[in-house]
Design a protein around this motif. Structure first.
Motif, short mmCIF file in Angstrom:
data_model
loop_
_atom_site.label_atom_id
_atom_site.label_comp_id
_atom_site.label_asym_id
_atom_site.label_seq_id
_atom_site.Cartn_x
_atom_site.Cartn_y
_atom_site.Cartn_z
N PHE A 92 0.82 -1.21 0.00
CA PHE A 92 0.00 0.00 0.00
C PHE A 92 0.86 1.26 0.00
CE2 PHE A 92 -3.24 -3.02 1.31
CZ PHE A 92 -4.35 -2.56 0.61
N ALA A 93 1.96 1.25 0.75
CA ALA A 93 2.81 2.43 0.82
C ALA A 93 3.46 2.73 -0.52
CB ALA A 93 3.89 2.25 1.89
N SER A 94 3.95 1.69 -1.21
CA SER A 94 4.61 1.90 -2.49
C SER A 94 3.62 2.37 -3.55
CB SER A 94 5.29 0.62 -2.96
OG SER A 94 4.35 -0.43 -3.10
N SER A 95 2.41 1.83 -3.56
CA SER A 95 1.40 2.24 -4.54
C SER A 95 0.95 3.67 -4.30
CB SER A 95 0.20 1.30 -4.49
OG SER A 95 0.59 -0.02 -4.80
N LEU A 96 0.76 4.04 -3.04
CA LEU A 96 0.35 5.40 -2.71
C LEU A 96 1.47 6.39 -3.07
CD1 LEU A 96 -1.62 7.42 -1.50
CD2 LEU A 96 -0.69 6.86 0.78
N GLY A 97 2.70 6.06 -2.71
CA GLY A 97 3.82 6.95 -3.03
C GLY A 97 4.01 7.10 -4.52
N ALA A 98 3.88 5.99 -5.27
CA ALA A 98 4.01 6.05 -6.73
C ALA A 98 2.93 6.93 -7.33
CB ALA A 98 3.95 4.65 -7.31
N THR A 99 1.71 6.84 -6.80
CA THR A 99 0.61 7.66 -7.32
C THR A 99 0.87 9.13 -7.04
OG1 THR A 99 -0.92 5.82 -6.94
CG2 THR A 99 -1.88 8.02 -7.26
N LEU A 100 1.38 9.46 -5.86
CA LEU A 100 1.71 10.85 -5.56
C LEU A 100 2.82 11.37 -6.48
CD1 LEU A 100 1.64 10.78 -1.64
CD2 LEU A 100 -0.06 11.80 -3.18
N ALA A 101 3.81 10.52 -6.77
CA ALA A 101 4.88 10.91 -7.69
C ALA A 101 4.33 11.14 -9.09
CB ALA A 101 5.96 9.83 -7.72
N MET A 102 3.42 10.28 -9.51
CA MET A 102 2.78 10.44 -10.82
C MET A 102 2.00 11.73 -10.90
SD MET A 102 -0.37 10.18 -12.52
CE MET A 102 -1.46 9.04 -11.69
N LEU A 103 1.22 12.03 -9.86
CA LEU A 103 0.42 13.26 -9.85
C LEU A 103 1.31 14.50 -9.82
CD1 LEU A 103 -2.44 12.22 -7.40
CD2 LEU A 103 -2.60 12.52 -9.87
N ALA A 104 2.42 14.45 -9.10
CA ALA A 104 3.35 15.58 -9.07
C ALA A 104 3.94 15.83 -10.45
CB ALA A 104 4.46 15.32 -8.05
N ALA A 105 4.35 14.75 -11.13
CA ALA A 105 4.89 14.89 -12.49
C ALA A 105 3.84 15.47 -13.43
CB ALA A 105 5.37 13.53 -12.99
N ARG A 106 2.60 15.02 -13.28
CA ARG A 106 1.52 15.54 -14.13
C ARG A 106 1.29 17.01 -13.87
NH1 ARG A 106 -3.73 12.01 -14.16
NH2 ARG A 106 -2.34 10.89 -15.58
N TYR A 107 1.25 17.38 -12.61
CA TYR A 107 0.95 18.77 -12.25
C TYR A 107 2.06 19.71 -12.72
CZ TYR A 107 -0.68 22.69 -9.42
OH TYR A 107 -1.13 23.92 -9.00
N LEU A 108 3.29 19.25 -12.64
CA LEU A 108 4.42 20.12 -12.98
C LEU A 108 4.72 20.15 -14.48
CD1 LEU A 108 6.91 19.21 -10.10
CD2 LEU A 108 5.68 21.36 -10.38
#
Length: 721
Positions: A92-108
């Motif tokens: 769960f931690a790795s999937s949540l962290g990966a999703t946050l990284a994905m969203l940060a890349a998208r936003y930036l």
């Protein structure tokens, strides 16, 4: 960049900087983990929830910031919590962290990437919507692919965050299990490289390929199911490699390419070789427009220095010329020519009996049944006539039947404000008809920018066309014979009805695919507006394809010919090789005077799609050749990526706009920017110089002012100033 993006970027940079400044990497090494394992295990035994919560938070932050050390953290989960608790927490931690990284890349990054590569990003997004989950799942299953890269790349697509999380949660489970299990045997691990043996990596690769292979298998099973009811009819040998139904642009090119690669191909046409373009559309309409343009020039001969031009109009002679033009071009599309090219041409009505047989009712009598490995449906389209009350009784012309006229209509009503309606309304007005054009939408040519619509309307009205936009046709009425037998079109606007008298009514409200009578319904091909096809132009039966107007999405002769290449190659060489039809650069021209030509995005579409753009405009009224030809009107409008010379789209309004557009079509197709056009020599004086001057306008707007100030100082120094 917006303030929120700047803050997020600064936070990410600060987090990474702190990680490096305090040398936190030392805590994410195998040696440290081994040394501290006992302390962590004791703390976990004493305060399990606190340790799990703290570990979970650290893992999420490390993954979200894409910090190195995820492997060590995963091993730590197994070493401290054991296999099953460690697997649960890490997953769960790795999937949540990966999703946050994905969203940060998208936003930036996504907006800037979309601004630079708008059309390509849109194509990728369509592919991700279709197959993204499969590809992400494959990447997650293969540990050799860095997850940081996966997070970044997927952030640039339009994949939904919940889909990304769900696929990541499942896809990373196998790899997570391996590392967490290794963590439970931490004392035996000498290096991180020893965790994954070549055999294990190979197993993951095969596992990663499984979803794609499975999908191919599913597609194959579906195809077999589609063919199941016909399986007993499939022949062991075939009379033909390909049967093409319809000899319009798509059918002619498809059969020509098939013959060129030495396939045995039969082309079936039930009416006239050359299809609509030769017999009813492009060719006759352009011949009529040329005559109408000449009449307009003679009427306005003073514009060319001729005080008065003597002329008279015989409409029957005009239509005879149109017929002669068709006759002169017809040999290009004739039975004799295509027979000489190696195509078996049959004149008759074709019906698809099953996926491998086509029955042909020959025009000269008799029937022929051909077995074939593949079939291409290229039956074209025909004018749509709306079911208006009284229309049939009053009589209606279409772009198919118009060419039978031999008397110029005194009063002509044109129903429709699209390209065909505008072209013919202007032509008949120039020839002398009293033309009223009725369009339900608020403006003509609604796919173009508003300024284009307004300009076209202005030109039509200058030629005498009465343009009624925002008017809905309700019905046709006829007076009794003793009252003159007049015909009327009743329209409504703003709640009030109006009667428009006419001698002839021309319906030009669009075209619909020819779908009836070819056996599609019996095959279960759900053809309504068009024949449904995939990206390879295949129907639900992979060996039955469609191309041209009958397949859409564009109803242009040149697009039909473009699709024909894909249809022929995919029909003949699938499943060994297939190509997706490429619609990235599709040009078109409306042959009003002046012409309107476009490729790529216009302002209206760019705004609708949220694509950032810059506009560069050059007025053709400033062009030497246009002034010399008394054609000094119109413009070239180019949309580019902000700050870049990459072309997103071009709209040209002016004389020979369709010809001028070709240079931009070439540039967009091959990734050439405005700087390349500016650096190309254009003959003087020609209309084509408009393209160079438009590029010059862009260059002028993007001058390096800072550099030029230094250059000015250099020149001042050289003068001793």
């Amino acid at each position: 960049m917006k303030a929120n993006r700047v803050l997020l970027l600064l936070a990410l940079v600060a987090g990474f900087a702190l990680f490096c400044a305090f040398d936190l990497q030392r805590f994410l090494t195998l040696d440290y983990l081994k040394a501290a394992q006992g302390d962590f295990a004791a703390l976990y035994a004493e305060r399990p929830l606190l340790v799990i919560g703290g570990y979970f938070l650290i893992y999420v932050v490390a993954t979200a910031l894409s910090l190195p050390g995820a492997t060590i953290l995963t091993l730590a989960g197994g070493a401290v919590f054991g296999l099953w608790v460690g697997l649960l927490v890490v997953s769960f931690a790795s999937s949540l962290g990966a999703t946050l990284a994905m969203l940060a890349a998208r936003y930036l990054l996504r907006d800037s990437i979309r601004a630079r590569f708008g059309q390509r990003v849109a194509e990728i997004d369509r592919g991700v919507a279709r197959d993204g989950a499969f590809y992400l799942f494959t990447l997650r299953l293969v540990p050799a692919v860095p997850f940081v890269v996966v997070n970044l790349v997927m952030g640039l697509t339009a994949m939904k965050a919940r889909s990304f999380y769900a696929v990541s949660q499942i896809g990373m489970l196998a790899g997570t299990l391996v590392y967490v299990n290794a963590g439970t045997q931490l004392a035996q691990i000498e290096s991180l490289g020893g965790i994954l043996s070549p055999g294990l990596i190979g197993s993951f690769v095969l596992l990663g390929l499984f979803p794609l292979v499975a999908r191919k298998i599913v597609d194959g099973v579906k195809a077999r199911q589609v063919y199941a009811k016909w399986a007993h009819r499939k022949p062991k040998t075939f009379d033909r490699n390909l049967v093409v139904i319809g000899a319009g642009a798509a059918g002619l090119v498809t059969s020509y390419i098939a013959a060129a690669v030495k396939a045995k191909v039969t082309l079936v046409e039930g009416h006239k070789m050359g299809g609509d373009c030769l017999n009813y559309g492009c060719v006759p309409s352009k011949a009529l427009i040329r005559t109408a343009t000449l009449v307009r020039q003679m009427r306005h001969s003073a514009d060319y220095g001729v005080a008065r031009a003597e002329w008279s109009l015989d409409f029957a002679q005009v239509m005879d010329r149109v017929a002669q033009v068709i006759e002169d071009i017809a040999p290009h599309d004739s039975v004799a020519r295509y027979t000489g090219l190696g195509v078996d041409v049959v004149e008759g009505q074709a019906t698809i009996v099953d996926p491998w047989h086509v029955k042909i009712a020959r025009q000269n009598g008799g029937e022929q049944l051909l077995s074939t490995r593949a079939i291409v449906i290229a039956t074209g389209a025909e004018p749509f006539v709306p079911p208006l009350p009284g229309l049939k009784e009053a009589g209606v012309l279409t772009s198919d039947t118009l060419w039978n006229l031999r008397t110029l209509p005194r009063r002509l009503v044109v129903l429709g404000g699209g390209p065909i309606g505008c072209e013919l309304a202007q032509a008949f007005a120039r020839l002398g008809s009293e033309v009223t054009q009725v369009e339900m939408a608020p403006r003509l040519m609604g796919r173009e920018d508003e300024e284009v619509s307004a300009f076209v309307r202005e030109r039509l009205e200058a030629d005498g066309v009465r343009v009624l936009t925002g008017h809905t046709a309700l019905r046709c009425e006829q007076d009794a014979p003793d009252l003159g037998g007049g015909k009327w079109l009743v329209v409504a606007a703003n709640g009030a009805e109006q009667r428009l008298p006419f001698d002839e009514l021309l319906c030009a409200v669009g075209r619909v695919a020819r779908l009836k009578g070819f056996g599609l319904e019996e095959l279960g091909i759900a053809a309504q507006r068009t024949v449904p096809v995939d990206a390879y132009l295949q129907t639900i039966y992979p060996n039955i394809l469609a191309a041209g107007d009958v397949a859409g999405p564009y109803q242009f002769t040149h697009t039909a010919a473009h699709q024909a290449w894909y249809a022929s190659v995919n029909a003949l060489f699938a499943p060994f090789k297939r190509f997706k039809a490429d619609y990235r650069v599709i040009p078109w021209t409306t042959f009003v005077d002046p012409e309107v030509a476009r490729v790529g995005l216009n302002e209206q579409e760019a705004k609708e799609r949220g694509v950032p753009f810059e506009v560069t405009r050059y007025g053709i009224d400033d062009l030497d050749r246009a002034i010399a030809d008394s054609s000094a009107h119109g413009w070239v409008k180019v949309l580019t990526v902000p700050g870049k010379d990459r072309i997103l789209g071009v709209t040209i309004v002016g004389s020979h706009a369709g010809d001028l557009l070709a240079e931009y079509v070439l540039a967009m197709k091959h990734g050439l920017g405005l700087n390349k056009i500016l650096g190309t020599i254009h003959t003087y004086p020609t209309m084509a110089e408009a393209n160079k001057y438009a590029a010059g306008e862009w260059k002028r707007a993007h001058q390096p002012h800072g550099l030029l100030r230094w250059v000015q100082r250099f020149h001042d120094w050289r003068r001793g100033a």
